[in-house]
Write an enzyme that holds these catalytic residues in place. Sequence first.
Site: not given
Ligand code: GLC
Length: 543
Positions: A203, A266
């Site tokens: 993440d 991500e």
């Molecule tokens: C990422 C996740 C999202 C979350 C954020 C904070 O972007 O995909 O769902 O709210 O991180 O953890």
Amino acid sequence: MPGTGSRWWPGATLYQVYVRSWQDSDGDGYGDLNGVIARLDHLEWLGVDGIWLSPTMPSPDDDWGYDVSDYRDVHPELGTLADLDRLIAEAGRRGLRVLLDLVPNHTSSAHPWFVEATGDPASPRREYYVWADPRPDGGLPNNWLAANGDSAWTLDEASGQFYLHNFLPSQPDLNWWNPVVHQEFTDILRFWFDRGVAGFRIDVAHGLYKDAELRDDPPAPSGDLIGGRYGLEQVYSANRPESHAVFRDWRKIADSYPSPRLLLGETWVTLDAMAGFHSEDDELQLTFNFPFIFADFTAKGLAGVVGDTLAALPAGECPVWTSSNHDISRFPTRWAGGDERKARLALLILATLPGTLVLYYGDEIAMTDVTVPVELRRDPMVPGGRRGEGRDRARTPMPWDASPSGGFTADGVQPWLPYGPHAERNVAGQRDDPDSTLNLCRALLALRRREFGGRLVSYEQLAAPAGVWMYRSGDLTVAANFTGQPVPLPALAGGVLVRTGPGGVNAGSKPGSAGAGLALGGADAGSGSAELLGPWAGLVARS
Ligand code: GLC
């Protein structure tokens, strides 16, 4: 573990299971791990190679699991560690690897580290988080903004200092300048890898380090979806170069296992920055491609970003193609506007680009966004809080069948988010229909596995009429018509294997079947004759 080849992900298909919305096994209206186990057969049948589970760790759920309060356990509402072990074993028996979601940018404010850090400012845990004094005039330390548009700083009344949270105030950012934080996470990685977890989706991978001087973020170029946040470019509040060293360390750990573990970031960044996370094949093996996700659904838009992606990535690195997830509008809505022809075309493209495909639950039946009434909304990450138009639209229960509960939970139980139009569009109904999107998706994944499995194939864009995108991927030729008109195609060298139109799934085995591709002159038989490609139709042929 199935196929212990060291690089199993090129040509593979991963599938994101949003656990809370997948299958409820205990009648509380929330999906859970035993529900995932109960539906693994669907994934084996569909032909995926691995699953990424949305957060499974204990959490107060202010951000639905992305606020972790214990990194070494399972959320009691989702199951137990034993359930997760069983899930990994059951998935393994079906040839499916299991990735977890790891949240290293921040914890929950309920995590014992933060509780200690605020309870005792002299505690060593204090340095796990990012603190700053108010400005001399008592103002905020700088201009950084959180994902909901509010300031990224909240005052800790007891100490008079502000703490940083790039997301909700209950998600304090960790201080990656502290070596002890590194040690905590390398231990967490090993804990899960040792249990048989095949890897992590990481993440906010681009966010870990913040500027040591906490400098103000500059204004973002207007309309910037990547790297911009409410008019500011995240130059200092995220995207710091020091984060690369973290992934180099984690890669060494991942590679130290006999079946190397996968790190999928991500990376909400530009293509060049994304490529930087692969570095010299010594950081993340895979990175999510947000410029592709946000590309226009046109021949030019998609062909452009695909070419740019492949040019940006270091040679031999594997791209990732995805177009729906739990944070954005689903592609059958965002790209296709609910037009199933377009959604099928998108699936054909996603499945035939070289690299790794990541599907989001429901993509296989062209599940669209669901409008969630204000009083039922559950996502707080929106300006003004829970009542805004957040991310719930893409998180509604998986429609398994046409029964009142959609097969998601027990009849009469209120699901945590409302159902979409599941009587019209559901897995059971589509399984019975050979022309359904589900069966098209399954055929595409089978073709993909046969042609690309374990290999990063070559890609070449081919000349094509206006509005059409044609490319060669390995030994396949793909033609995709992004116009509302039938378009004559140049002669195809080989037979058609799959078409997006009716009858198209068995195109290869039924020479002459027309479908929406409207074969002229027996292109299925590979005669090299001209082909008329229907509006918003696509086909895959042997090169
Ligand atoms: C990422 C996740 C999202 C979350 C954020 C904070 O972007 O995909 O769902 O709210 O991180 O953890």
